[in-house]
Design an enzyme around this catalytic site. Structure first.
Site, PDB file in Angstrom:
ATOM      1  N   THR A  87       0.873  -1.179   0.000  1.00 27.04           N
ATOM      2  CA  THR A  87       0.000   0.000   0.000  1.00 27.04           C
ATOM      3  C   THR A  87       0.905   1.222   0.000  1.00 27.04           C
ATOM      4  OG1 THR A  87      -1.614  -1.195   1.327  1.00 27.04           O
ATOM      5  CG2 THR A  87      -1.865   1.192   1.204  1.00 27.04           C
ATOM      6  N   LYS A 162      -7.944   1.319  -2.981  1.00 29.82           N
ATOM      7  CA  LYS A 162      -7.582   0.925  -1.609  1.00 29.82           C
ATOM      8  C   LYS A 162      -7.768   2.096  -0.626  1.00 29.82           C
ATOM      9  CE  LYS A 162      -5.119  -1.171   1.720  1.00 29.82           C
ATOM     10  NZ  LYS A 162      -5.407  -2.413   2.365  1.00 29.82           N
ATOM     11  N   LYS A 237      -1.806   5.074   8.517  1.00 27.55           N
ATOM     12  CA  LYS A 237      -1.009   5.151   7.284  1.00 27.55           C
ATOM     13  C   LYS A 237      -1.935   5.350   6.073  1.00 27.55           C
ATOM     14  CE  LYS A 237       1.595   2.328   4.054  1.00 27.55           C
ATOM     15  NZ  LYS A 237       2.216   1.078   3.675  1.00 27.55           N
TER      16      LYS A 237
HETATM   17  P1  NAD Z   1       6.235  -5.571   7.355  1.00 31.57           P
HETATM   18  O1  NAD Z   1       6.937  -4.408   7.938  1.00 31.57           O
HETATM   19  O2  NAD Z   1       5.940  -6.773   8.201  1.00 31.57           O
HETATM   20  O3  NAD Z   1       7.022  -6.094   6.041  1.00 31.57           O
HETATM   21  C1  NAD Z   1       7.739  -5.269   5.160  1.00 31.57           C
HETATM   22  C2  NAD Z   1       9.062  -5.982   4.867  1.00 31.57           C
HETATM   23  O4  NAD Z   1       9.792  -5.233   3.900  1.00 31.57           O
HETATM   24  C3  NAD Z   1       9.958  -6.101   6.109  1.00 31.57           C
HETATM   25  O5  NAD Z   1      10.281  -7.455   6.334  1.00 31.57           O
HETATM   26  C4  NAD Z   1      11.189  -5.263   5.749  1.00 31.57           C
HETATM   27  O6  NAD Z   1      12.396  -5.791   6.273  1.00 31.57           O
HETATM   28  C5  NAD Z   1      11.164  -5.353   4.230  1.00 31.57           C
HETATM   29  N1  NAD Z   1      11.928  -4.304   3.579  1.00 31.57           N
HETATM   30  C6  NAD Z   1      11.988  -2.983   3.875  1.00 31.57           C
HETATM   31  N2  NAD Z   1      12.827  -2.347   3.037  1.00 31.57           N
HETATM   32  C7  NAD Z   1      13.287  -3.290   2.169  1.00 31.57           C
HETATM   33  C8  NAD Z   1      14.178  -3.255   1.075  1.00 31.57           C
HETATM   34  N3  NAD Z   1      14.736  -2.115   0.670  1.00 31.57           N
HETATM   35  N4  NAD Z   1      14.444  -4.407   0.429  1.00 31.57           N
HETATM   36  C9  NAD Z   1      13.890  -5.579   0.821  1.00 31.57           C
HETATM   37  N5  NAD Z   1      13.024  -5.670   1.849  1.00 31.57           N
HETATM   38  C10 NAD Z   1      12.747  -4.533   2.514  1.00 31.57           C
HETATM   39  O7  NAD Z   1       4.864  -4.993   6.739  1.00 31.57           O
HETATM   40  P2  NAD Z   1       3.583  -5.832   6.260  1.00 31.57           P
HETATM   41  O8  NAD Z   1       2.574  -5.853   7.359  1.00 31.57           O
HETATM   42  O9  NAD Z   1       4.040  -7.089   5.611  1.00 31.57           O
HETATM   43  O10 NAD Z   1       2.992  -4.829   5.151  1.00 31.57           O
HETATM   44  C11 NAD Z   1       3.539  -4.746   3.845  1.00 31.57           C
HETATM   45  C12 NAD Z   1       2.657  -3.852   3.008  1.00 31.57           C
HETATM   46  O11 NAD Z   1       1.334  -4.391   2.977  1.00 31.57           O
HETATM   47  C13 NAD Z   1       2.530  -2.425   3.536  1.00 31.57           C
HETATM   48  O12 NAD Z   1       2.556  -1.543   2.446  1.00 31.57           O
HETATM   49  C14 NAD Z   1       1.192  -2.440   4.257  1.00 31.57           C
HETATM   50  O13 NAD Z   1       0.601  -1.158   4.308  1.00 31.57           O
HETATM   51  C15 NAD Z   1       0.416  -3.393   3.384  1.00 31.57           C
HETATM   52  N6  NAD Z   1      -0.721  -4.043   4.060  1.00 31.57           N
HETATM   53  C16 NAD Z   1      -0.536  -4.590   5.314  1.00 31.57           C
HETATM   54  C17 NAD Z   1      -1.629  -5.205   5.928  1.00 31.57           C
HETATM   55  C18 NAD Z   1      -1.474  -5.827   7.305  1.00 31.57           C
HETATM   56  O14 NAD Z   1      -2.487  -6.166   7.917  1.00 31.57           O
HETATM   57  N7  NAD Z   1      -0.248  -6.028   7.800  1.00 31.57           N
HETATM   58  C19 NAD Z   1      -2.874  -5.259   5.296  1.00 31.57           C
HETATM   59  C20 NAD Z   1      -3.001  -4.735   4.013  1.00 31.57           C
HETATM   60  C21 NAD Z   1      -1.908  -4.115   3.411  1.00 31.57           C
END
Ligand code: NAD
Length: 291
Positions: A87, A162, A237
């Site tokens: 997102t 979204k 966010k």
């Molecule tokens: P998270 O923080 O658990 O995962 C993100 C991952 O990206 C981390 O493991 C981090 O180490 C990695 N990362 C960061 N910079 C990086 C880079 N340069 N190269 C490689 N890896 C890198 O977050 P999440 O909960 O998995 O969410 C991910 C996305 O999904 C976000 O954009 C969030 O808004 C969206 N989202 C999350 C949810 C939820 O319930 N968690 C629901 C819908 C959408």
């Protein structure tokens, strides 16, 4: 297919594991050490992307997405697709799509709803922007990771869908919670309020499927000490992203703006961080209003 998966966090790891379990060859990278069942972890993002038919990203924000895309689009093979499921702001999605087309590649923005449980169960909903041709190509992957994928339009349309959805959700959750707080002060039993509203014109997903009052309605994070679920800071966010988008196109979104302010206060100053977004009920229950 050979898939490169970058960003193996709370959402990315189970999505990548589901693709591997379905028989795809998945090469993954995260900046922190991770182990994901069935996924071969690479030392950098380029190695995950190099020979992939599809590169999927699941990253925290638009700035990181832009930098990862800049890095990997250059090494992706001709005919491959770039599928971002994070997102992020609409501008970043469109910038990445432009960058991809300069490299002769097709890009899709495909944010999801369904959260961590949906990612693990493989029943996410994808909202997708970008070329129909690319959408059709990755359709089999949507079917593994999700239950539904809607093609919403050109680049950025998935992100637009979204943030509009979550702006409605944030405002509706607040309205539902303030109504419960008012009901409490009027000595209206919460269960009676649910029984009436859930079958009347005030019904909503927040009330009917995700009731913020403990012990009322179906099982929800309220029944589990407000453990997320969908964390308040993630709602903030998305509300920030919708306000950023509204400002960019001069759209009037007074309810979305107020919801953003209320969640910012809750997360930053009222111990809302780490709690489910429905815990905002506690804020209204504890406060006396000023009239
Ligand atoms: P998270 O923080 O658990 O995962 C993100 C991952 O990206 C981390 O493991 C981090 O180490 C990695 N990362 C960061 N910079 C990086 C880079 N340069 N190269 C490689 N890896 C890198 O977050 P999440 O909960 O998995 O969410 C991910 C996305 O999904 C976000 O954009 C969030 O808004 C969206 N989202 C999350 C949810 C939820 O319930 N968690 C629901 C819908 C959408």
């Amino acid at each position: 297919m050979r898939i490169g998966f970058i960003g193996l966090g709370n959402m990315g790891a189970p999505m990548a594991a589901n693709l591997a379990a379905a028989g795809h060859e998945v090469w993954g990278f995260d900046q922190i050490d991770v182990t994901v069942p069935g996924v071969s972890v690479t030392p950098n993002a380029r190695d995950a992307a190099k020979q992939a038919d599809v590169v999927i990203t699941m990253l925290p924000n638009g700035e990181i997405l832009r930098s990862v895309a800049h890095d990997v689009l250059q090494v992706m093979q001709p005919g491959a697709s770039f599928l971002d499921c994070s997102t992020v702001d609409v501008d970043s999605s469109r910038a990445v799509a432009d960058l991809a087309s300069q490299s002769g590649l097709l890009a899709l923005d495909a944010p999801v709803s369904g959260g961590i449980t949906g990612a693990a169960a493989g029943n996410l909903t994808f909202m997708v922007g970008g070329p129909v041709e690319a959408f059709k190509r990755v359709q089999p992957l949507f079917e593994i990771m999700g239950q539904k994928a809607v093609h919403c339009g050109d680049a950025g349309a998935g992100q637009a869908a979204k943030i509009c959805n979550n702006m409605i959700l944030g405002a509706t959750m607040i309205a539902t919670c303030e109504a419960f707080a008012l009901a409490d002060k009027l000595d209206l039993d919460r269960q009676k309020m649910f029984d009436v509203v859930s079958t009347s014109s005030g019904y909503s997903w927040s009330m009917n499927a995700y009731c913020p009052a403990p012990g009322v309605g179906p099982q929800s994070p309220a029944d589990n000490g407000y453990q997320p679920g969908f964390a308040a800071e993630l709602m903030l966010k998305d509300l920030n992203l919708s306000q950023q988008a509204a400002a960019a196109v001069n759209a009037e979104t007074p309810m979305g703006k107020h919801a953003q302010q209320i969640y910012a206060q809750f997360v930053e100053n009222e111990n809302g961080m780490g709690l489910d977004f429905s815990a905002i009920l506690q804020k209204f229950s504890q406060q006396d209003g000023e009239h």
